[in-house]
Design a protein around this motif. Structure first.
Motif, mmCIF file in Angstrom:
data_model
loop_
_atom_site.group_PDB
_atom_site.id
_atom_site.type_symbol
_atom_site.label_atom_id
_atom_site.label_comp_id
_atom_site.label_asym_id
_atom_site.label_seq_id
_atom_site.Cartn_x
_atom_site.Cartn_y
_atom_site.Cartn_z
ATOM 1 N N LYS A 236 -13.487 1.752 8.982
ATOM 2 C CA LYS A 236 -14.087 2.366 10.082
ATOM 3 C C LYS A 236 -15.419 3.194 9.774
ATOM 4 O O LYS A 236 -16.036 3.653 10.893
ATOM 5 C CB LYS A 236 -12.981 3.361 11.098
ATOM 6 N N LYS A 237 -15.767 3.207 8.672
ATOM 7 C CA LYS A 237 -16.818 4.190 8.378
ATOM 8 C C LYS A 237 -16.967 5.385 8.638
ATOM 9 O O LYS A 237 -18.045 5.765 9.404
ATOM 10 C CB LYS A 237 -18.364 3.234 8.845
ATOM 11 N N VAL A 238 -15.812 6.010 8.392
ATOM 12 C CA VAL A 238 -15.665 7.322 8.805
ATOM 13 C C VAL A 238 -15.614 8.203 7.614
ATOM 14 O O VAL A 238 -14.450 7.870 6.829
ATOM 15 C CB VAL A 238 -14.394 7.539 9.874
ATOM 16 N N SER A 239 -16.524 9.255 7.451
ATOM 17 C CA SER A 239 -16.168 9.996 6.343
ATOM 18 C C SER A 239 -14.985 10.966 6.364
ATOM 19 O O SER A 239 -14.536 11.216 7.417
ATOM 20 C CB SER A 239 -17.470 10.947 6.003
ATOM 21 N N SER A 240 -14.460 11.755 5.133
ATOM 22 C CA SER A 240 -13.495 12.452 5.443
ATOM 23 C C SER A 240 -14.065 13.709 6.197
ATOM 24 O O SER A 240 -12.984 14.314 6.783
ATOM 25 C CB SER A 240 -12.774 12.729 3.766
ATOM 26 N N LYS A 241 -15.081 14.093 5.980
ATOM 27 C CA LYS A 241 -15.707 15.110 6.937
ATOM 28 C C LYS A 241 -15.684 14.863 8.270
ATOM 29 O O LYS A 241 -15.545 15.611 9.152
ATOM 30 C CB LYS A 241 -17.209 15.457 6.396
ATOM 31 N N GLN B 125 -10.421 18.645 5.251
ATOM 32 C CA GLN B 125 -10.922 17.692 4.533
ATOM 33 C C GLN B 125 -10.133 17.795 3.299
ATOM 34 O O GLN B 125 -9.864 16.659 2.825
ATOM 35 C CB GLN B 125 -12.483 17.780 4.060
ATOM 36 N N SER B 126 -9.844 18.981 2.690
ATOM 37 C CA SER B 126 -8.878 18.910 1.541
ATOM 38 C C SER B 126 -7.480 18.393 1.737
ATOM 39 O O SER B 126 -7.160 17.746 0.943
ATOM 40 C CB SER B 126 -8.837 20.594 1.228
ATOM 41 N N ALA B 127 -7.000 18.707 3.000
ATOM 42 C CA ALA B 127 -5.578 18.013 3.336
ATOM 43 C C ALA B 127 -5.639 16.609 3.251
ATOM 44 O O ALA B 127 -4.812 15.543 2.787
ATOM 45 C CB ALA B 127 -4.973 18.564 4.544
ATOM 46 N N ILE B 128 -6.930 16.103 3.706
ATOM 47 C CA ILE B 128 -7.033 14.467 3.952
ATOM 48 C C ILE B 128 -7.026 14.155 2.551
ATOM 49 O O ILE B 128 -6.626 12.957 2.224
ATOM 50 C CB ILE B 128 -8.171 14.149 5.105
ATOM 51 N N SER B 129 -7.799 14.617 1.721
ATOM 52 C CA SER B 129 -7.878 14.164 0.228
ATOM 53 C C SER B 129 -6.717 14.072 -0.341
ATOM 54 O O SER B 129 -6.387 13.023 -1.034
ATOM 55 C CB SER B 129 -8.848 15.047 -0.301
ATOM 56 N N LYS B 130 -5.830 15.183 0.005
ATOM 57 C CA LYS B 130 -4.475 15.198 -0.737
ATOM 58 C C LYS B 130 -3.668 14.178 -0.175
ATOM 59 O O LYS B 130 -2.928 13.526 -1.028
ATOM 60 C CB LYS B 130 -3.960 16.808 -0.562
ATOM 61 N N ILE B 131 -3.739 13.754 0.957
ATOM 62 C CA ILE B 131 -2.871 12.714 1.738
ATOM 63 C C ILE B 131 -3.439 11.421 0.877
ATOM 64 O O ILE B 131 -2.793 10.518 0.449
ATOM 65 C CB ILE B 131 -2.913 12.770 3.101
ATOM 66 N N GLU B 132 -4.606 11.350 0.941
ATOM 67 C CA GLU B 132 -5.132 9.961 0.437
ATOM 68 C C GLU B 132 -4.909 9.819 -1.092
ATOM 69 O O GLU B 132 -4.966 8.763 -1.422
ATOM 70 C CB GLU B 132 -6.905 9.958 0.695
ATOM 71 N N TYR C 86 0.749 -1.220 -0.030
ATOM 72 C CA TYR C 86 0.052 0.188 0.029
ATOM 73 C C TYR C 86 0.742 1.364 -0.003
ATOM 74 O O TYR C 86 1.959 1.265 0.597
ATOM 75 C CB TYR C 86 -0.776 -0.004 1.396
ATOM 76 N N ILE C 87 0.483 2.018 -0.664
ATOM 77 C CA ILE C 87 1.106 3.492 -0.537
ATOM 78 C C ILE C 87 0.138 3.999 0.759
ATOM 79 O O ILE C 87 -0.966 3.786 0.751
ATOM 80 C CB ILE C 87 0.546 4.269 -1.763
ATOM 81 N N LEU C 88 0.978 4.997 1.317
ATOM 82 C CA LEU C 88 0.306 5.589 2.534
ATOM 83 C C LEU C 88 -1.008 6.016 2.426
ATOM 84 O O LEU C 88 -1.957 5.896 3.282
ATOM 85 C CB LEU C 88 1.242 6.775 3.177
ATOM 86 N N GLY C 89 -1.298 6.910 1.449
ATOM 87 C CA GLY C 89 -2.681 7.451 1.144
ATOM 88 C C GLY C 89 -3.503 6.526 1.165
ATOM 89 O O GLY C 89 -4.824 6.660 1.613
ATOM 90 N N GLU C 90 -3.207 5.391 0.327
ATOM 91 C CA GLU C 90 -4.276 4.194 0.015
ATOM 92 C C GLU C 90 -4.634 3.583 1.316
ATOM 93 O O GLU C 90 -5.852 3.202 1.617
ATOM 94 C CB GLU C 90 -3.640 3.308 -1.143
ATOM 95 N N ARG C 91 -3.608 3.478 2.043
ATOM 96 C CA ARG C 91 -3.830 2.727 3.398
ATOM 97 C C ARG C 91 -4.613 3.589 4.303
ATOM 98 O O ARG C 91 -5.688 2.932 5.036
ATOM 99 C CB ARG C 91 -2.541 2.363 4.105
ATOM 100 N N LEU C 92 -4.574 4.800 4.184
ATOM 101 C CA LEU C 92 -5.293 5.688 5.066
ATOM 102 C C LEU C 92 -6.805 5.502 4.824
ATOM 103 O O LEU C 92 -7.613 5.445 5.719
ATOM 104 C CB LEU C 92 -4.880 7.065 5.149
ATOM 105 N N ARG C 93 -6.947 5.722 3.500
ATOM 106 C CA ARG C 93 -8.460 5.633 2.885
ATOM 107 C C ARG C 93 -8.987 4.337 3.260
ATOM 108 O O ARG C 93 -10.198 4.450 3.668
ATOM 109 C CB ARG C 93 -8.526 5.989 1.389
ATOM 110 N N SER C 94 -8.155 3.392 3.014
ATOM 111 C CA SER C 94 -8.789 2.066 3.466
ATOM 112 C C SER C 94 -9.537 1.734 5.002
ATOM 113 O O SER C 94 -10.163 1.204 5.090
ATOM 114 C CB SER C 94 -7.770 0.983 3.053
ATOM 115 N N ILE C 95 -8.310 2.362 5.898
ATOM 116 C CA ILE C 95 -8.651 2.107 7.130
ATOM 117 C C ILE C 95 -9.831 3.173 7.492
ATOM 118 O O ILE C 95 -10.733 2.650 8.315
ATOM 119 C CB ILE C 95 -7.473 2.768 8.158
ATOM 120 N N ARG C 96 -9.817 4.500 6.919
ATOM 121 C CA ARG C 96 -11.045 5.070 7.192
ATOM 122 C C ARG C 96 -12.275 4.827 6.836
ATOM 123 O O ARG C 96 -13.468 4.704 7.520
ATOM 124 C CB ARG C 96 -10.668 6.779 6.525
ATOM 125 N N GLU C 97 -12.225 4.083 5.523
ATOM 126 C CA GLU C 97 -13.760 3.280 4.991
ATOM 127 C C GLU C 97 -13.833 2.104 5.874
ATOM 128 O O GLU C 97 -15.107 2.003 6.137
ATOM 129 C CB GLU C 97 -13.423 3.057 3.596
#
Length: 99
Positions: free
Chosen positions: A15-20, A30-37, A2-13
């Protein structure tokens, strides 16, 4: 791997946590989170700590599927032992030497 951003998105999803919701929980926009993911932006250690705390995970949880060398894992393990002030100072130092 995994690339870090992909891993972050995977974990967030998982856990059923939206970026908001993550924005509210972590204080990271939310913009920074999106750029990281999407791997547009590399987060600071401080930002990663805020996101990990908000998701109730450790940095190791976030990077466990990445191929990291032992020296990088050792740095992360050591950083976990630092106080918030020490982490902030270390982050500032690292930022100063990589620019």
């Amino acid at each position: 791997m995994y690339i870090l951003g992909e891993r972050l998105r995977s974990i967030r999803e998982e856990k059923k946590v939206s970026s908001k919701q993550l924005e509210r929980l972590s204080g990271i926009s939310q913009s920074a989170i999106s750029k990281i993911e999407t791997n547009i932006q590399s987060p600071s250690v401080e930002t990663l700590m805020k996101i990990c705390n908000a998701l109730d995970i450790t940095i190791i949880d976030l990077i466990e599927n990445n191929d990291l060398s032992p020296d990088i894992l050792n740095l992360i393990s050591t950083a976990k032992k630092l106080s918030p002030y020490q982490r902030k100072k270390l982050t500032e130092f690292i930022d100063s030497i990589i620019k």
